[in-house]
Design an enzyme around this catalytic site. Structure first.
Site, PDB file in Angstrom:
ATOM      1  N   TYR A 166       0.808  -1.184   0.190  1.00 21.16           N
ATOM      2  CA  TYR A 166       0.172  -0.081  -0.124  1.00 21.16           C
ATOM      3  C   TYR A 166       0.833   1.249   0.000  1.00 21.16           C
ATOM      4  O   TYR A 166       0.552   2.145  -0.709  1.00 21.16           O
ATOM      5  CB  TYR A 166      -0.951  -0.206   1.371  1.00 21.16           C
ATOM      6  CG  TYR A 166      -2.022   1.258   1.214  1.00 21.16           C
ATOM      7  CD1 TYR A 166      -3.008   1.125   0.643  1.00 21.16           C
ATOM      8  CD2 TYR A 166      -1.619   2.381   2.253  1.00 21.16           C
ATOM      9  CE1 TYR A 166      -3.936   2.289   0.760  1.00 21.16           C
ATOM     10  CE2 TYR A 166      -2.506   3.279   2.176  1.00 21.16           C
ATOM     11  CZ  TYR A 166      -3.845   3.262   1.400  1.00 21.16           C
ATOM     12  OH  TYR A 166      -4.592   4.471   1.470  1.00 21.16           O
ATOM     13  N   ALA A 167       1.887   1.186   0.772  1.00 25.15           N
ATOM     14  CA  ALA A 167       2.770   2.384   1.005  1.00 25.15           C
ATOM     15  C   ALA A 167       3.417   2.797  -0.170  1.00 25.15           C
ATOM     16  O   ALA A 167       3.759   3.853  -0.998  1.00 25.15           O
ATOM     17  CB  ALA A 167       3.930   2.162   2.001  1.00 25.15           C
TER      18      ALA A 167
HETATM   19  P1  NAD Z   1     -13.317   2.145   1.075  1.00 24.56           P
HETATM   20  O1  NAD Z   1     -12.630   0.810   1.222  1.00 24.56           O
HETATM   21  O2  NAD Z   1     -14.299   2.721   2.023  1.00 24.56           O
HETATM   22  O3  NAD Z   1     -13.866   2.446  -0.314  1.00 24.56           O
HETATM   23  C1  NAD Z   1     -13.023   1.979  -1.583  1.00 24.56           C
HETATM   24  C2  NAD Z   1     -14.059   1.979  -2.933  1.00 24.56           C
HETATM   25  O4  NAD Z   1     -13.110   1.452  -4.086  1.00 24.56           O
HETATM   26  C3  NAD Z   1     -15.091   0.838  -2.531  1.00 24.56           C
HETATM   27  O5  NAD Z   1     -16.372   1.163  -3.028  1.00 24.56           O
HETATM   28  C4  NAD Z   1     -14.397  -0.391  -3.440  1.00 24.56           C
HETATM   29  O6  NAD Z   1     -15.437  -1.181  -3.853  1.00 24.56           O
HETATM   30  C5  NAD Z   1     -13.772   0.274  -4.505  1.00 24.56           C
HETATM   31  N1  NAD Z   1     -12.695  -0.421  -5.239  1.00 24.56           N
HETATM   32  C6  NAD Z   1     -11.963  -1.383  -4.793  1.00 24.56           C
HETATM   33  N2  NAD Z   1     -11.187  -1.913  -5.728  1.00 24.56           N
HETATM   34  C7  NAD Z   1     -11.618  -1.639  -6.866  1.00 24.56           C
HETATM   35  C8  NAD Z   1     -11.505  -2.095  -8.261  1.00 24.56           C
HETATM   36  N3  NAD Z   1     -10.804  -2.819  -8.236  1.00 24.56           N
HETATM   37  N4  NAD Z   1     -12.407  -1.650  -9.098  1.00 24.56           N
HETATM   38  C9  NAD Z   1     -13.163  -0.606  -8.709  1.00 24.56           C
HETATM   39  N5  NAD Z   1     -13.538  -0.224  -7.560  1.00 24.56           N
HETATM   40  C10 NAD Z   1     -12.853  -0.770  -6.578  1.00 24.56           C
HETATM   41  O7  NAD Z   1     -12.181   3.203   1.087  1.00 24.56           O
HETATM   42  P2  NAD Z   1     -12.023   4.882   1.310  1.00 24.56           P
HETATM   43  O8  NAD Z   1     -11.424   4.999   2.741  1.00 24.56           O
HETATM   44  O9  NAD Z   1     -12.911   5.437   1.075  1.00 24.56           O
HETATM   45  O10 NAD Z   1     -10.753   5.117   0.426  1.00 24.56           O
HETATM   46  C11 NAD Z   1     -10.795   5.805  -0.659  1.00 24.56           C
HETATM   47  C12 NAD Z   1      -9.326   6.225  -1.275  1.00 24.56           C
HETATM   48  O11 NAD Z   1      -8.830   7.021  -0.025  1.00 24.56           O
HETATM   49  C13 NAD Z   1      -8.446   5.021  -1.483  1.00 24.56           C
HETATM   50  O12 NAD Z   1      -7.597   5.314  -2.270  1.00 24.56           O
HETATM   51  C14 NAD Z   1      -7.627   4.978   0.023  1.00 24.56           C
HETATM   52  O13 NAD Z   1      -6.280   4.278  -0.299  1.00 24.56           O
HETATM   53  C15 NAD Z   1      -7.518   6.581   0.260  1.00 24.56           C
HETATM   54  N6  NAD Z   1      -7.191   6.647   1.707  1.00 24.56           N
HETATM   55  C16 NAD Z   1      -8.107   6.398   2.683  1.00 24.56           C
HETATM   56  C17 NAD Z   1      -7.854   6.713   4.035  1.00 24.56           C
HETATM   57  C18 NAD Z   1      -8.699   6.245   5.042  1.00 24.56           C
HETATM   58  O14 NAD Z   1      -8.586   6.171   6.232  1.00 24.56           O
HETATM   59  N7  NAD Z   1     -10.072   5.772   4.708  1.00 24.56           N
HETATM   60  C19 NAD Z   1      -6.624   7.212   4.359  1.00 24.56           C
HETATM   61  C20 NAD Z   1      -5.693   7.615   3.387  1.00 24.56           C
HETATM   62  C21 NAD Z   1      -5.927   7.210   2.024  1.00 24.56           C
END
Ligand code: NAD
Length: 259
Positions: A166-167
């Protein structure tokens, strides 16, 4: 594809990946409230219900596509279908992301299978590259575009709860975005990262209760962010007001990460 139809040809079109839940759904709602015709993409079919809900609450044209962004052919076909049906993609938000966890914690490097490594890189890094490559010609032709890649504090600095794949994917996304910004700048296209810290979503909720408590204590604001707070930052970078900002990383971390 359509869940509602107003005069979409007058609106700018925004595509948001990973829009069925969390930050992606909040971003689609926010962009829709700002007047964009939004296309929500996600691998789960529930994205259609979310798009219909947004259309109902904002009265703005909203569409949903089931797309697995880990699949290059689906990415190419998806962008082509949006451009054919709506005529353009003006804003691309690469938000879909995965962060595999085991029993409430991160994967140590020695336990990461190559297949899992490849999947994390495919969703978090290769998909944004493929989708950017697909939308660039149209944006260049129109002389206007906004690309916002959702990175992570886990790609900005080291963290005990973040796994290596992930990092690596998020650090790679930041490097990719800077090069993209440089190449796209002469064409009226900006490319930026929004880099969230801990935000209240399914992804962050997958950590153990102890990890969440420790994390919260380390956040200067003493709370997790709300998805809408990340969506607001993304919407700003998608707006005309952000016209001279490109190659930037906007940290949305409650003070957890300060470079
Ligand atoms: P989440 O897991 O709640 O939602 C992620 C979404 O991406 C889901 O709807 C999932 O179905 C979709 N997804 C995953 N794989 C997929 C694929 N192969 N094709 C299409 N869709 C796909 O995550 P979130 O927390 O809303 O995160 C959104 C973004 O923010 C991500 O890129 C995550 O890395 C980043 N992020 C989140 C956090 C946090 O604390 N929540 C922190 C830093 C970065």
């Amino acid at each position: 594809m359509a869940t509602s139809m107003s005069d979409v040809r007058k609106s700018r079109v925004a595509v948001v990946t990973g829009a069925a839940v969390g930050i992606g759904a909040a971003t689609a709602l926010r962009l829709s409230q700002a007047g964009f015709a939004c296309v929500l993409a996600d691998r789960v079919a529930d994205v259609k219900r979310v798009a219909a809900q947004i259309a109902g609450s904002t009265g703005t044209a909203t569409y949903a596509n089931v797309v697995d962004v880990a699949d290059e052919q689906q990415n190419i076909a998806f962008v082509r279908s949006v451009e054919e049906q709506l005529g353009r993609v003006d804003v691309l938000v690469n938000n879909a992301g995965v962060h595999p966890k085991r029993a409430g914690g991160k994967y140590p490097i020695e336990e990461i299978e190559t297949a899992q490594w490849n999947h994390v890189l495919a969703v978090n890094l290769t998909a944004p590259f493929q989708l950017c490559r697909a939308v660039l010609p149209g944006m260049r032709y129109r002389g206007w575009g906004r690309i916002i890649n959702v990175a992570s504090a886990g790609g900005r600095t080291v963290s005990p709860v973040v796994s290596a794949h992930y990092a690596a994917s998020k650090a790679g996304l930041i490097g990719f975005t800077r090069t993209l910004a440089l190449e796209a700048a002469p064409h009226g296209i900006t490319a930026n990262c929004v880099s969230p810290g801990p935000v209240q979503t399914a992804m962050s909720g997958a950590s153990s209760a102890e990890a969440i408590a420790a994390f919260t204590a380390a956040i200067p604001m003493k709370r997790y962010g709300d998805p809408s707070e990340v969506a607001n930052a993304i919407a700003f970078l998608a707006s005309d007001e952000a016209s001279f900002i490109t190659g930037a990383i906007l940290d949305v971390t409650g003070g957890r990460f300060m470079p």
